[in-house]
Design an enzyme around this catalytic site. Sequence first.
Site, short mmCIF file in Angstrom:
data_model
loop_
_atom_site.label_atom_id
_atom_site.label_comp_id
_atom_site.label_asym_id
_atom_site.label_seq_id
_atom_site.Cartn_x
_atom_site.Cartn_y
_atom_site.Cartn_z
N SER A 1 0.80 -1.24 0.00
CA SER A 1 0.00 0.00 0.00
C SER A 1 0.83 1.28 0.00
O SER A 1 0.29 2.35 -0.24
CB SER A 1 -0.95 -0.01 1.19
OG SER A 1 -0.22 -0.13 2.38
N HIS B 1 -6.07 -4.10 -0.59
CA HIS B 1 -6.08 -3.01 -1.57
C HIS B 1 -6.32 -3.50 -3.00
O HIS B 1 -6.22 -2.72 -3.94
CB HIS B 1 -4.75 -2.23 -1.52
CG HIS B 1 -4.66 -1.31 -0.34
ND1 HIS B 1 -5.17 -0.05 -0.33
CD2 HIS B 1 -4.13 -1.50 0.90
CE1 HIS B 1 -4.96 0.53 0.83
NE2 HIS B 1 -4.32 -0.35 1.61
N LYS C 1 -11.78 -0.91 2.70
CA LYS C 1 -11.11 -0.09 1.69
C LYS C 1 -12.11 0.20 0.56
O LYS C 1 -12.96 1.04 0.75
CB LYS C 1 -9.85 -0.81 1.18
CG LYS C 1 -8.89 -1.23 2.31
CD LYS C 1 -7.99 -0.09 2.79
CE LYS C 1 -7.42 -0.30 4.18
NZ LYS C 1 -6.46 -1.37 4.35
C1 LIG Z 1 -5.95 -1.89 5.66
C2 LIG Z 1 -5.31 -3.21 5.61
C3 LIG Z 1 -5.61 -4.21 6.54
C4 LIG Z 1 -6.55 -3.96 7.68
O1 LIG Z 1 -7.85 -3.91 7.22
P1 LIG Z 1 -9.05 -3.62 8.26
O2 LIG Z 1 -10.23 -4.25 7.62
O3 LIG Z 1 -9.16 -2.13 8.35
O4 LIG Z 1 -8.68 -4.25 9.54
C5 LIG Z 1 -4.99 -5.43 6.41
N1 LIG Z 1 -4.10 -5.67 5.44
C6 LIG Z 1 -3.76 -4.74 4.54
C7 LIG Z 1 -2.77 -5.06 3.48
C8 LIG Z 1 -4.35 -3.47 4.60
O5 LIG Z 1 -4.01 -2.54 3.71
#
Ligand SMILES: *Cc1c(COP(=O)(O)O)cnc(C)c1O
Length: 399
Positions: free
Chosen positions: A188, A216, A247
């Site tokens: 990310s 993502h 996301k």
């Molecule tokens: C944002 C993200 C998470 C966490 O996601 P949530 O649903 O907000 O707990 C986990 N892994 C990656 C790669 C992320 O970008």
Amino acid sequence: MSNIQKFYQGLEVSTKAGKAPYTIESGQGAYLTINGTKKLNFCSSHYLGFAVDERIKQAAIKAIEKYGLGTGYRTLAGTHELHLKLEEALAHFKGTEKAVVLSSAYMANCAAIQTIIGKEDIVISDELNHASIIDAVRLSGVKNKMIYKHADMTSLEEKLKEADELRRTPKTNGETPLILIVTDGVFSMDGDLAPLPEIVNLAKEYEALTMVDDAHGEGVLGRGGRGIVNHFGLEGEVDIEVGSLSKAFSVMGGFIAGKKSLIDFYLLKARQRLFSIALTIPDTAAALEAVTILQESDEVVTKLWDNTKYLRSELQKYGFDTGNSETPITPVMLGDEEIAKEFSTKLFAEDVFATPIVFPMVAKGKARIRVIPSAAHSKEDLDRGIAAFVKVAKELNVL
Ligand SMILES: *Cc1c(COP(=O)(O)O)cnc(C)c1O
């Protein structure tokens, strides 16, 4: 001073430097309101504009009217029919046999690893994996954790060879240790992709399980946003797929998708599911509507990519270094931390909201502003943002 007083004083010292983040007074669409002023939302991972999408809002409202708000512990009070519908829809969307929904992707990563990996197994993890994967590996208590260089298949193979040696010693129960390779799908900070086909090939050769965290990738990559596995045409080849509903789906929740036998095992054994609450009604209904929208048409995903290509080519035309991203994540590389922070402050004064990314989120000297366009932006919105970038860059003399 008592030891407890010292403890509280220590907390104050270590939080002094932290800057209070902004308070947002509006929905999270193409624009945000901060301090009563409308700002272009230029760094949100609500890729598809679903946080303010009318159809999704209506789906949540209708579901609240019908079912209320909270659900229950699925293993005690029972599973809600909406949870089952969402799990079915997600499995279908991801092209897997089955899926289980948890309260976040952080939880899903913890469940995915802790439930099947014990002390005597082996985990091999990309050095840039998300914090929730790092914590999940710790939670499993696995002794042999190996880190391979970011997306480097030579490094991964070295670790696999090492793991293959270690695996010759059976576990206390006589079984052969499992090897799990785990990676983010999209990284990310840079927007680059894990080389999933090569990882899958190596996993086959060395008899290892594979896990990808596609937080993502969902709603972004592959046909109609089906994610990284679809992007590479690898359906059925990755053992564990973790997804986030926070996301592109713009609510909250996480899920694990995979073969029926594996998901049934998680359903029965995952502590994150047994001892933590299930998704609320509005989250579940909204996520279900989001998946339905994506199943019906790839219009929003196409718009996201059109916006991405336009933004990136314009920024590059003006001489910005936008890194090696393969996704809408568009890092505008500035290098120096202070410049990145000042750049962001000046953008804010131009009513563009894009936060700086500095150490320890990225390496020292690799500071950047991470721009993320969304399907909610019009071309005029993007042009406004780009103009602000050019103006600030000239002021700071960084082009
Ligand atoms: C944002 C993200 C998470 C966490 O996601 P949530 O649903 O907000 O707990 C986990 N892994 C990656 C790669 C992320 O970008």
